[in-house]
Design an enzyme around this catalytic site. Structure first.
Site, PDB file in Angstrom:
ATOM      1  N   GLY A 114      22.899 -38.084  -4.972  1.00 46.95           N
ATOM      2  CA  GLY A 114      22.043 -36.909  -4.815  1.00 46.95           C
ATOM      3  C   GLY A 114      21.187 -36.970  -3.556  1.00 46.95           C
ATOM      4  CG  ASP A 124      18.389 -40.288 -11.794  1.00 46.63           C
ATOM      5  OD1 ASP A 124      18.866 -39.655 -12.760  1.00 46.63           O
ATOM      6  OD2 ASP A 124      18.848 -40.237 -10.658  1.00 46.63           O
ATOM      7  CB  VAL A 154      25.696 -45.367  -0.476  1.00 46.66           C
ATOM      8  CG1 VAL A 154      25.209 -46.809  -0.589  1.00 46.66           C
ATOM      9  CG2 VAL A 154      24.938 -44.467  -1.427  1.00 46.66           C
TER      10      VAL A 154
END
Lengths: 212, 520
Positions: free
Chosen positions: B131, B244, B135
């Site tokens: 989100g 999260d 990476v």
């Protein structure tokens, strides 16, 4: 310098395809300021206006796939306008102060689109026009040379004289006039395109061809 | 094009010539330009060709005031929402758009094979997307170690006070050291492309693993669950809530024996720092707690709910509240009870299923009080795993089903015979040597009907009782840690069970009496 990449395809139809990032950006850029303006116009505090705008857009963004754009785009505007009127009205009444996450319950859309007291769409149209004008200005600014934009901005917005600009920025007075009018002409074209996409009636339809 | 100056009576260019000057790419002749500078008539004409007075007025009034910065924030959060939907996290190819973004924001790489540089870190390869942004696997040129670099999409770049808050949160998360938490090494906010540098874990996310391999065997889930609960406990003890927890934020080391939690508090901190508040960054809402979905204040028990949802997904292969529409998911999270793991997968022991049920309680106070408690419970189950049973608790239903079948037979027989009588068809029994209904006179059909009615009513009672029993079973599971109340609930269960068995006895005797009567 393509004037309008693919604005011919309706923005709203493209929104249904989640992969169309450009459509989402345009949607948010047009409707976020318009809704925010409408909420402020109705007397909401800045923080409340931001909350309600976020709720509307968040809910609509998630529901837009369910919206059938088969009729015409004006319906989308009416639909959105009704949602906005209802939610802002609710907010004014103080009936709820809730985070945007509420816009994701199933009943949200149903409640938000209920026909409330008959609301005129005029002030929403005005806000839409204003935010479209801003978006168009942003786009034109990206397309023209900084000097050209500057001549426009200083004379048309900041109310400076062409002579002042010519001295300040080392341009001839004539080129200041040409630059400012050229930007205006591009701006008008962009705005008319976007307005057609959102099906908002231009304030002055005679402006189409200018004075010739 | 060069526009020639055509001489007219007044030396002015014609309106057509002036309108050509307004074309975006036209090069205007110096003489014409000079003339426009001097001639007020031509200035007015040019201005009118560009747009009429109402336009000039509107542009001035609208653009004179600066746009509301809130509008831009909201627009970004909506775009982030749509942007997430189209990125496939597993897609490890950079799109042309992403590449060009990277090229503009990164410093040039020291080697042409590499993607670019942020400070002392070289970006080597895209390994995933989330989100927040992309990476990469990278290299720390000072410490000579492999790192993971998570870039933050430029529109989420926190500014001003929000940036300070975000950096503070990142520092807090960097202070966590635990074998099952991905270590944060560095936070870069002064670059054009802000990024978080962290420990590189060779392996894949739990999300990818589940997608490829399907559900995990429950003993493995217990092992990994202990690790996750222990990591959560360490973080909670230092006052950090993850907010999260989801399979995408759990890294599995190659071999799937060690799990590490990534992004402690960062995603939400970023979400708040960029003032979106929509949870748009969190991506899938599948693992949100009900209090999170409602936007309420969170404590560590919100993480426990999410952990429950993750364990559920590991055991069954599917999130507990899954639905095609995100809004339907949130609705389910808030209002619907999930189907127990033991119901979905009968090979998972009841005790394991109950731990997940308790984690997934809608009300935080009904969940475990701490991650440590969850870890201890899972450890206890893991130690006694050979004794765990996979028996379903509601065997009673089988009895009820059987009894209902018997009753149906009992009810149908008299009606069949009555029907046979009225149509003059000999019933089955008449052939087998028993007396015909008309001859010996069976008990009054009306009375029999009344009695069967009563039996049917008692079945409704039985159903109600068994539901009550089920309710008590659930309550007892929830009250495991409050022995006194649990004892009372257990006592209730005893009395309900007694009522059920006496109800069943009565029904059985009635049914057999009916059969007897009929067979007389």
């Amino acid at each position: 310098m393509a004037e309008f990449p693919d604005t011919r395809i309706s923005l709203i139809i493209r929104l249904g395809e989640a992969s169309d990032v450009q459509a989402w950006q345009e949607f948010a850029e047009i409707y976020a300021p318009a809704l925010l303006g409408l909420a402020r116009r109705r007397g909401l505090q800045p923080a409340d206006a931001e909350d309600v705008t976020q709720e509307i857009l968040f809910g609509v963004a998630r529901a837009v796939q369910r919206f059938q754009p088969d009729q015409n785009r004006a319906m989308f505007r009416t639909w959105l306008s009704r949602i906005a009127h209802n939610l802002i009205h609710d907010f004014c009444e103080g009936r709820r102060r809730r985070p945007a996450a509420h816009a994701i319950s199933d009943s949200w859309l149903e409640k938000a689109t209920q026909a409330g007291e008959s609301a005129s769409h005029d002030d929403f149209d005005e806000e839409l026009r204003a935010s479209i004008l801003r978006l168009a200005a942003k786009r034109v600014q990206e397309r023209v040379a900084p000097k050209t934009w500057n001549a426009f901005e200083q004379t048309a917005i900041q109310n400076r004289t062409a002579e002042w600009v010519s001295q300040e920025f080392g341009m001839t007075v004539g080129s200041v006039y040409v630059a400012r009018c050229r930007v205006m002409s591009m701006l008008r074209n962009d705005v008319q395109q976007l307005l057609a996409d959102c099906q908002v009636t231009p304030a002055d339809s005679n402006a189409e061809e200018g004075l010739q | 094009m060069i526009l020639p100056l055509s001489k007219t009576k007044s030396n002015c260019p014609s309106p057509e010539e002036l309108s050509l000057c307004l074309r975006a790419t036209a090069v205007v002749d110096d003489v014409v330009q000079q003339h426009i500078g001097d001639c007020q008539t031509c200035q007015a004409t040019l201005q009118a060709i560009a747009a009429d007075a109402t336009w000039w007025d509107e542009v001035e009034t609208t653009l004179y005031t600066a746009p509301d910065p809130a509008a831009e924030r909201i627009a970004h959060s909506i775009c982030a929402l749509s942007g997430y939907q189209n990125a496939d996290p597993a897609d490890q190819e950079l799109t042309a758009h992403e590449l060009s973004q990277l090229r503009t924001h990164l410093q040039p790489p020291s080697h042409p094979e590499l993607l670019g540089r942020i400070g002392r870190y070289e970006l080597e390869q895209l390994v995933g997307r989330g989100g927040m942004g992309l990476v990469f696997r990278g290299h720390d040129t000072d410490l000579h170690r492999v790192v993971a670099i998570k870039t933050i999409a430029s529109h989420l770049n926190p500014r001003g006070a929000a940036r300070e808050r975000f950096v503070r949160e990142a520092r807090a998360s960097a202070s966590l050291t635990h074998p099952h938490i991905v270590a944060v090494y560095d936070v870069i906010t002064d670059s054009q492309l802000p990024a978080i540098v962290m420990q590189y874990i060779p392996g894949q996310t739990l999300e990818q693993w589940l997608k490829e391999q399907g559900p995990m065997p429950w003993p493995t889930v217990l092992q990994l669950g202990i690790q996750l609960a222990d990591a959560l406990n360490a973080a909670h003890e230092s006052g950090l809530i993850h907010r999260d927890i989801k399979p995408g934020n759990v890294m599995l080391e190659a071999g799937c024996l060690r799990a590490l939690i990534a992004d402690f508090g960062l995603v939400r901190a970023l979400d708040e720092a960029s003032l979106t508040h929509t949870g748009a960054l969190a991506g899938t809402p599948d693992f949100m707690s009900p209090e999170q979905a409602r936007g309420q204040v969170l404590d560590q028990r919100s993480d426990l709910f999410s952990l429950g949802a993750v364990l559920y997904t590991m055991l069954t292969g599917c999130p507990p509240f899954h639905a095609p529409q995100p809004m339907a998911v949130l609705n389910r999270i808030c209002h619907q009870r999930h189907q127990s793991v033991a119901v979905v997968c009968s090979d998972v022991p009841m005790q394991v299923s109950r731990v997940v049920d308790k984690l997934l309680q809608k009300q935080p106070r009904k969940r475990y009080a701490s991650a440590a408690e969850v870890r201890d419970m899972l450890q206890q189950l893991s130690r006694s795993s050979i004794h765990l049973q996979t028996r379903r608790p509601m065997q009673l239903y089988k009895f009820v089903g059987l009894a209902a079948a018997v009753l149906a037979v009992a009810l149908l027989y008299p009606f069949a015979s009555m029907l046979g009588q009225s149509l003059g068809i000999p019933s089955g029994q008449s052939n087998s040597g028993y007396s015909l209904p008309g001859e010996s006179g069976p008990p009054d059909p009306a009375a029999r009907l009344l009695r069967t009615q009563r039996i049917a009513d008692r079945f409704v009672d039985l159903d109600r009782l068994s539901q009550q029993l089920q309710g008590i079973e659930v309550a007892v599971t929830e009250l495991e840690h409050a022995p006194a109340i649990a004892a009372a609930e257990l006592a209730d269960r005893g009395s309900v069970q007694y009522s059920i068995s006496s109800e069943l006895q009565w029904l059985q005797s009635e049914v057999s009496r009916l059969e007897m009567e009929f067979n007389q």
